[in-house]
Structures are given as C-alpha cells and as structure tokens.
Write an enzyme that holds these catalytic residues in place. Structure first.
Site, PDB file in Angstrom:
ATOM      1  N   ASP A  95       5.693  81.770  24.595  1.00 23.99           N
ATOM      2  CA  ASP A  95       4.479  81.971  25.384  1.00 23.99           C
ATOM      3  C   ASP A  95       4.734  81.725  26.869  1.00 23.99           C
ATOM      4  O   ASP A  95       5.525  80.862  27.253  1.00 23.99           O
ATOM      5  CB  ASP A  95       3.403  81.001  24.886  1.00 23.99           C
ATOM      6  CG  ASP A  95       2.088  81.183  25.597  1.00 23.99           C
ATOM      7  OD1 ASP A  95       1.494  82.269  25.478  1.00 23.99           O
ATOM      8  OD2 ASP A  95       1.652  80.237  26.292  1.00 23.99           O
TER       9      ASP A  95
ATOM     10  N   GLU B 137       6.886  86.644  25.912  1.00 24.58           N
ATOM     11  CA  GLU B 137       5.642  87.141  26.501  1.00 24.58           C
ATOM     12  C   GLU B 137       5.838  87.056  28.018  1.00 24.58           C
ATOM     13  O   GLU B 137       5.735  85.984  28.608  1.00 24.58           O
ATOM     14  CB  GLU B 137       4.443  86.294  26.068  1.00 24.58           C
ATOM     15  CG  GLU B 137       3.133  86.905  26.534  1.00 24.58           C
ATOM     16  CD  GLU B 137       2.129  85.885  27.045  1.00 24.58           C
ATOM     17  OE1 GLU B 137       1.014  86.292  27.411  1.00 24.58           O
ATOM     18  OE2 GLU B 137       2.449  84.692  27.104  1.00 24.58           O
TER      19      GLU B 137
END
EC number: 2.4.1.18
Length: 649
Positions: free
Chosen positions: A315, A369
């Site tokens: 993330d 990401e």
C-alpha cells in the site's frame, strides 16, 4: 521480588543479522513464545526497547503490576529485553511496561504479538500460529498460478462488509463462516485470486485496516489466527490464490502501538519531514534504521510463510518513494543528490523484494500500489529496478473512468483516453485496478459513474468490463462492482446482495462471470499480456464513430481474438480490415439478452477481397449499441495439421 528467569532464543548470529538489518524471520525470536525451561512450562518474552531504563511484563496474571516481572537487558548492546515467566500459557493478556529515560511509564502492546484484544488500548495475547494445513497441492503448483504468463483476475474484498450477520455493525462473520459463503462464490465467478484489505490488527474501523497497530496479528474481529488460516486453506483447496494488503508505509500514534515505543523515535523517523504523514496524521517508518528494516521484512515473510499468502499488495508506495509527497515547498528536504526520491525507502523496497523472491521464488507475487511514473518499479533489482512483480495501472484506471463519465456526444473529443495506455503499457507489469478507492468519499459507485439512463449505465459498464478483461495486464475488481452495487461502498454494512433479484444486476454479474472464465480459458488473453506480441491495434482513430478495434494474440499464430468496442448508443454497420485467409466468428456480445442487453446479435457479413485500412481484405459487422464484441479467428486446419506432424517428428 522479580519472578522472571533468564532465558533466550537469540544466538549471536541472530543479533548480528538484526543489527545489520538482515534478519528476516524475527517472529521466530521476538514476542511471546510458549517454551519449556528445564521441565517447567511457561512463556519467553523479548522486546526491542534500546532506550528504556526498565521493561516489565504486565498482564492479567499479575494484576498489571510493573514491579514483579522485570525483563533482563541483553549484554550485547542490541537493546533487547528478555526473560522467562513460568506458568503462563496461551490466552494470557499482557503488555510491556516501559520506563523511559525521563521516568515515564509507557504501556505498550507487543509489536510481534500474534493476537490482540479488540479495544482502543488493546493488550496482546499469548497465542500461536500452529495450524494443520491441507493445501500442499496448491503450494506445489502455485508458481504457475502467479506466473506473468497466467491469467490473474483478482476480487478485492473488505472482510467486514462483504457480507454481515444481521444489522448490528459489529456483528461480523467469523473467518470460517466467511469461507462457507466466499469460497463457492469466488469459484463460481471465476476469479483466480482474492485480495483482502488489511487483515492485520487495527483499532479504528474507519481506517479499513490501513492504520495497523498489530503488524503480526490477524485481526480478532473475525476470529483467531487459525480461523483466518482456515479461510486461506479453503481458498487454496479450491484453486484460488490469496493476496494480502501490506502496509509498511506508516502506522498510527495510538498509545499502545509503535509510536515513541521506548520514549524515543524508535520505529518512526524523528525528522517530521520524513517521519510524519500530513494526510493520514500517522507516522512513517525509519527505512534507514537497520532494526526497523528487519522488523518490516520479517513481517512480510511472516504473512507469506505462516499464513501461506500468495502475494502482498504493498500500500501507498508513492508516499514512500517521494520525499515531497503531499508536502508543500519548504516542508520536505531533498536527498543528497538534490532530488525528491526517498533513497532509504527505495533501498528498503528493493531489499524487501529481493528477500521475499529469494525465499519463495516465483511462487509468490508482490504488487505496488503506485500512482506516479516512478521508473522501473517492476524491473529486477539487479538491473536497477525496485523488484516488484506488478504495479497498479493507475493511469489506465483514471483515463478509463474519465472517458466513461463523458456523454457519448462528447466522446469523440476524448477518444484517445482509451488508446493512450498502449503508449506505455509494456513499461511495467501492470494490474488494472477498479478498486475500493474509486467507490468511496463521494466518488459514486461504478454503475453511477456511467452516464445516461439505467439502460445506458449498465450497457456502458458492461462494455467497460469487456475493455478491461481484453486489455493486456492482470485484472482487479472490488467487491460489489461485479453486480453493479448502486450505493457507494459502506464499510459498516453488507453489500446490497438483494439487488441480484433485478435482471440488470444479475445480467451484469453473469457478464463478469463469463468474462472471467473466458480470460482464464483463452491463452490469447493472458499468455502475452505483458509483452508486445499480445496486442495490435486495428482501428484506434475512429473518433467520429467512437469505435475501437484491436487484436489479442496468444503464442500460437492462429490463436487470435478481435475486440470491437462501440461506445455510442446506436447500432452501426462497421467495416474492418483483416488479413487474407482469415475467417472470423462472433463469440461474445455484451449486448446479449442474458446480460440484460438489448439482444442485437452481431454477425459477420459482406466479406470483401479488397484492400481496406491497410489490410488486404475486409469484413463488415452490425455492431450493437454501447457494446463490446469479441470475434475469434477460426483455426486454419492445414496449419494445425502441420503443427501436429512437426510435433510428432
């Protein structure tokens, strides 16, 4: 009187690796471990608190008293405190009482605890990750499932809101109960993988799991570590891979968490320009500190090893790599070369990828990401890359959604939003994400991003999915988008499964299921999804008609599909240039009645042996309105026979 006995799990080599930032299995040493010391059963505790004056174990076994169970500091300067307490067993609640140099007593949960309580000042639990797995077959063959030459279609799930039990917002299903519902659904829908939004322990529900306090603990909201392992085991036994969201980018400032753990900036960077995230009001790991690198890479190894995860989606990589991320001028400090790249974070990510791929090979996958154009994210570290297996294709996602929001009358002015990705789609190994981030915070659900009346909205979304599933790259779809969830995602309640009683929603779900199975069954859509051999534009510039035509190709020269997107709400007879000797048949139509389309049946007609659009012949089709059509090249029997004869020789 101190009731702690001396004991250690650390060797001198462990300490050396820890201090060098090269110990990647610290979970075997740190934390609370049930052991037998000289025939006496109990628990060994160890914690890193180099600036502490004193560290005690407090818990429900000593009335949270910090005087009776004081750990011993190691002599080697590692900053580790450790010791053995007899008579304790699994389920014991505990914390570390850490006395700072200023005399303040901090009550901290164990950074390496395997289970936590469910409350704001949660204590840790003495726990275990022992589980009798039955997914040996999956683990043996999963390198094929995670290969870049394999179909990868991911269903992104928030376990707390995929389905709920009743109306109580805290009445979550147990991991095992989720397995009973989720596994058959994902298998029927044809997704190859699931991606769980963070399952690590977090105190605040609205963070969706991205503000983690217990990095080594499966959240107890849904059950025990073994309950989560059961869910993963069942998915594996049904040939479904499991990707976990992993958050090495930041952590919250909860009093019982990592923040100022021993009274100093231990896990976080002390310079707020590098150590505090202004958007999330959270704290950023110090990637230049060796012990912190060991903590984080060990954490990645832990989920891959102990929980048999098949991949980690990392993330907020953009925030990690850029010193100026979400900062104004003067709020960040350039690196030693005068640039905005966080060199320590980049080196950490390179080391993380190198370590996990060395340990697990190509049987696992790491996914970034990342929303910028940071170069070489998915290139090997030895070639100067960051080493990820894949990267989210954020540019494709934004351009595609922007296009489908446009009124059809204006689409000719935005035509190249759907072709622009072909300019860079082989720069990295991309996954196309239609994720949770696109259906929250006032952005509207996917179905309500589409323009027009109800029929046009669903026709547009069906065509968008055809475009997505036939575009090079892996796929990711957030839960609920497969049936056209009408409301924005609400983490406090179940998806609106009742919508499936309406034909428009059921038809969309059927379309996604068929696209998943087609993607998995037809090598032309995945064999070359990350190289230039798999894609060819046939018509990319027909702005007036808003029509796109392209080919997808497998490794066999006769394994070819043609995709035609008609993105205006009217039927159209359309001529397409093709090669001599080719014969095409319609195999998929998003406007089919079974998808609740209008039922216009496209057929190939009027073949001409005359040059058209740079090709020696042409075919014509009647295109349904707002539809995605897929044609398959009929195999050349002579060519196929020749291949068989050559193979026999």
């Amino acid at each position: 009187m101190n009731s702690v006995k001396t004991y250690t799990l650390f060797t001198d080599h462990d300490i050396y690796l820890f201090k060098e930032g090269k110990h990647y299995k610290l979970y075997e040493k740190f934390g609370a471990h049930s052991v037998d010391k000289d025939g006496v059963k109990g628990v060994y505790f160890s914690v890193w608190a180099p600036n502490a004056k004193k560290v005690s174990v407090i818990g429900n076994f000593n009335n949270w008293n910090d005087k009776d169970h004081i750990l011993f500091p190691r002599w080697d300067g590692s900053g580790i405190w450790e010791g053995f307490i007899a008579g304790l067993t699994w389920g014991t609640l505990y914390k570390y009482a850490i006395e700072t140099p200023r005399g303040e007593i901090l009550e901290k949960s164990d950074p390496y605890a395997l289970s936590w309580e469910q409350n704001i000042q949660a204590a840790s639990l003495v726990s275990t990750t022992w589980y009798e797995w039955s997914d040996e077959k999956w683990l043996k063959n999963r390198w094929q499932k995670n290969s870049l030459n394999a179909p990868i279609s991911v269903y992104e799930i928030h376990l707390g809101s995929w389905v709920r039990e009743g109306c109580n917002p805290k009445q979550f299903l147990n991991y095992r109960d989720i397995a009973k519902k989720l596994v058959p659904y994902v298998k029927e829908m044809g997704f190859t993988h699931v991606e769980f939004m963070p399952v690590m322990e977090y105190p605040y529900d609205p963070s969706w799991g991205y503000q983690i306090t217990g990095f080594y603990a499966a959240t107890s909201r849904f059950g025990s570590p073994q309950d989560l392992m059961y869910l993963i085991d069942e998915l594996h036994k049904n040939d479904i891979g499991v990707i976990l969201d992993w958050v090495p980018s930041h952590f919250p400032g909860d009093a019982n968490g990592l923040y100022r753990f021993d009274g100093s900036y231990l896990y976080e960077h002390e310079d707020p320009r590098k150590g505090f995230h202004p958007d999330w009001k959270s704290h950023i790991f110090n990637y230049g500190r060796n012990e912190v690198k060991s903590f984080l890479i060990s954490n990645a190894m832990f989920w891959l090893e102990r929980y048999h995860a098949d991949g980690l989606r990392v993330d907020a990589v953009t925030s990690m790599l850029h010193l100026d991320y979400s900062r104004n001028e003067g709020e960040w400090e350039p690196n030693i070369y005068g640039g905005n790249v966080n060199l320590e974070a980049k080196a950490f990510l390179q080391e993380f990828n190198t370590a996990v791929y060395k340990e697990f090979g190509d049987s696992i996958i790491t996914i970034a990401e990342e929303s910028s154009d940071f170069p070489m994210l998915t290139k090997p570290v030895h070639d100067g890359g960051v080493g990820f297996g894949m990267k989210w294709m954020m540019g494709w996602m934004h351009d595609t959604l922007d296009y489908f929001k446009e009124d059809p009358i204006n689409r000719k002015y935005h035509h190249h939003k759907l072709t622009f990705a072909s300019m860079y789609m082989y720069n990295e190994n991309y996954m196309m994400p239609l994720s949770h981030d696109e259906v929250v915070h006032g952005k509207a659900s996917l179905i309500y991003k589409m323009v027009g009346d109800e029929w046009q909205k669903f026709a547009n979304l069906r065509t968008l999915y055809v475009y997505m599933y036939t575009h090079p790259g892996a796929k990711l779809l957030f839960m609920g988008d497969e049936f056209g969830q009408t409301s924005e995602w609400n983490f406090t309640q179940s998806l609106d499964w009742h919508l499936l009683k309406y034909p428009v929603h059921k038809g969309l779900q059927t379309l996604v299921k068929d696209l998943n199975h087609m993607y998995r069954d037809e090598p032309a859509f995945y064999e070359n999804q990350f190289n230039k051999d798999g894609f060819e534009w046939v018509e990319a510039d027909d702005l007036e008609n808003s029509v796109y035509v392209y080919l997808r190709k497998g490794k066999r020269k006769d394994d070819v599909f043609m995709v035609i997107l008609n993105l205006l709400p009217r039927s159209l007879d359309y001529e397409i240039g093709v090669d001599s000797g080719t014969d095409w048949e319609v195999v998929f139509n998003s406007d089919d009645e079974k998808y609740n389309g209008s039922g216009v049946k496209p057929t190939v007609f009027n073949e001409k042996n005359e040059e058209y659009s740079g090709k020696p012949k042409s075919i014509s089709l009647n295109l349904p309105p707002l539809a995605g059509i897929i044609l398959k090249l009929k195999k050349d029997k002579k060519y196929k026979l020749q291949r068989i004869k050559q193979h026999k020789r």
